[in-house]
Design an enzyme around this catalytic site. Structure first.
Site, mmCIF file in Angstrom:
data_model
loop_
_atom_site.group_PDB
_atom_site.id
_atom_site.type_symbol
_atom_site.label_atom_id
_atom_site.label_comp_id
_atom_site.label_asym_id
_atom_site.label_seq_id
_atom_site.Cartn_x
_atom_site.Cartn_y
_atom_site.Cartn_z
ATOM 1 N N LYS A 15 1.466 -0.887 -0.050
ATOM 2 C CA LYS A 15 -0.246 0.210 0.081
ATOM 3 C C LYS A 15 1.312 1.358 0.017
ATOM 4 O O LYS A 15 1.869 0.790 -0.028
ATOM 5 C CB LYS A 15 -1.506 -0.062 1.231
ATOM 6 C CG LYS A 15 -1.604 -1.509 1.187
ATOM 7 C CD LYS A 15 -2.589 -1.366 0.497
ATOM 8 C CE LYS A 15 -3.744 -2.141 0.153
ATOM 9 N NZ LYS A 15 -3.840 -4.015 0.202
HETATM 10 C C1 LIG Z 1 -5.186 -4.437 0.797
HETATM 11 C C2 LIG Z 1 -6.546 -4.072 0.488
HETATM 12 C C3 LIG Z 1 -7.958 -4.822 2.243
HETATM 13 C C4 LIG Z 1 -6.747 -5.987 3.292
HETATM 14 O O1 LIG Z 1 -6.161 -5.057 3.905
HETATM 15 P P1 LIG Z 1 -4.911 -5.918 4.902
HETATM 16 O O2 LIG Z 1 -4.484 -4.146 5.355
HETATM 17 O O3 LIG Z 1 -4.722 -6.690 4.196
HETATM 18 O O4 LIG Z 1 -6.389 -6.415 5.310
HETATM 19 C C5 LIG Z 1 -8.936 -4.424 2.083
HETATM 20 N N1 LIG Z 1 -9.654 -3.383 1.029
HETATM 21 C C6 LIG Z 1 -9.024 -3.437 -0.281
HETATM 22 C C7 LIG Z 1 -9.501 -2.646 -1.700
HETATM 23 C C8 LIG Z 1 -6.987 -3.392 -0.455
HETATM 24 O O5 LIG Z 1 -7.010 -3.412 -1.534
#
Ligand SMILES: *Cc1c(COP(=O)(O)O)cnc(C)c1O
Length: 375
Positions: A177
């Site tokens: 992210k």
């Molecule tokens: C990465 C992501 C998640 C999940 O995030 P985590 O922190 O790994 O639980 C949820 N929704 C979207 C759209 C994502 O890209």
């Protein structure tokens, strides 16, 4: 190999981690609290609650808003499956909604309106690729129907006003992210009472945490709700605080690289559809520029393009396979036809985009895409 995403970690994160180790306190404490306040302030929210993932945050939002069995929740299908799973964790029913268009691959208000029933309780919007859904339109949609408006803001860390559109939002700090704590998440909520319920639920439903009992006179605790262990720890919070300092600069770099991508791809590959561009080939809505999605021409074999780019040392990915077509959801969620989502998911390709890239690499990728398409 040029990767689609890459975490940026260095001396600051190492020093921050080392400080935590030396402090002798590694579980949820002052640094987690500081991270919450810094993150909230950065996004114009009153306060925030740190959790161990965005998925955990979405789960707690469902529970804190009282969403449960017999409730329906509108969700995009063009998303990561966590958006849908959190609804199922709560025993509620996800209802898949199509995207607006290839130019605007965000959850469609028109289709959402068509799919509202007497049992619809909430809608989860997802800021695909970091581009925020329309604040005013979605607020009007939710309030006129008495629905909770929830943001899956996993892509949108650092985007202006992300996390403040609706009733609650969850961000992700997973390794790919815009900022990372390896694993981690953050929740914001408009209603302070809802946020406090989420705070308590994240730590087993206890009325006080270990750190509070350690640092104050509070000896015991009560449990007043069913809680979970969704806590963040001091190591992650320390990394998060270090990353926060660089987030704006990184997102600005992402914006510049995205603009260059759009300009070059428009010149070199007129057959491509470039989501979120206006006629000029530049982006028109607030964004954290999380990923660089393109839509290949209908007749192009995506597998061939992926292979050709890989041969040139360029990794690509797909955001996302249409969730409603994945085996588990076919089996457990009412089937729907979402023509735009299905076609977009079939033709979408995600190009490398992260702040460690430079302009020359963007030029190289754009040229490589042009070559891969016309051979
Ligand atoms: C990465 C992501 C998640 C999940 O995030 P985590 O922190 O790994 O639980 C949820 N929704 C979207 C759209 C994502 O890209």
């Amino acid at each position: 190999m040029l990767s689609v995403a890459a975490p940026i970690l260095g001396a600051e994160e190492k020093a921050a981690l080392s400080d935590v180790v030396d402090s002798g306190w590694i579980t949820m404490g002052d640094r987690v609290r500081a991270f919450e306040q810094t993150f909230a302030g950065h996004h114009g929210a009153e306060d925030a609650v740190a959790v161990n993932s965005c998925t955990a945050g979405l789960h707690l939002i469902m529970l804190a808003l009282g969403i449960g069995p017999r409730d329906e929740v509108l969700v995009p299908s063009l998303t990561f499956v966590a958006t849908i799973n959190c609804v199922l964790y709560a025993g509620a029913t996800p209802v898949f909604v199509d995207i607006d268009s290839f130019d605007r691959p965000l959850i469609s208000i028109a289709d959402a309106a068509d799919k509202c029933t007497a049992n619809t309780k909430a809608v989860i919007v997802m800021h695909y690729a970091g581009y925020l859904v329309d604040r005013r339109e979605w607020r009007r949609f939710a309030s006129s129907r008495g629905l909770f408006l929830i943001e899956d803001a996993a892509h949108a860390a650092g985007a202006e006003q992300a996390g403040t559109l609706g009733d609650a939002a969850a961000f992700s700090f997973y390794g790919n992210k815009n900022m990372t704590t390896a694993e981690g998440g953050m929740v914001t909520a408009r209603d302070a009472g809802v946020l406090e319920r989420i705070r308590q639920m994240r730590g087993h439903g206890l009325t006080s945490g270990t750190f509070q009992r350690f640092t104050s006179q509070t000896v015991g605790y009560d449990v007043t709700m069913l809680g979970y262990n969704y806590r963040m720890d001091e190591l992650r919070a320390a990394v998060g605080l270090a990353q926060m300092k660089k987030l704006s600069g990184w997102n600005e770099k992402r914006r510049a690289l995205t603009c260059l991508y759009m300009k070059r791809l428009k010149e070199l590959c007129p057959g491509l559809t470039l989501p979120f561009t206006d006629g000029e080939g530049s982006s028109v809505r607030p964004s954290s520029y999380h990923i660089m999605p393109i839509v290949l021409p209908e007749e192009v074999d995506r597998g061939v393009v992926i292979r050709r780019l890989k041969e040139l040392g360029i990794q690509t990915s797909n955001h996302y396979p249409a969730a409603h077509l994945l085996s588990f959801y076919r089996k457990h969620v009412a089937s729907v036809c979402l023509s735009q989502t299905e076609e977009f998911a079939r033709r979408e390709l995600t190009l490398p985009l992260h702040p460690r890239m430079d302009e020359l690499q963007v030029e190289c990728v754009a040229n490589a895409v042009a070559k891969a398409l016309c051979r």
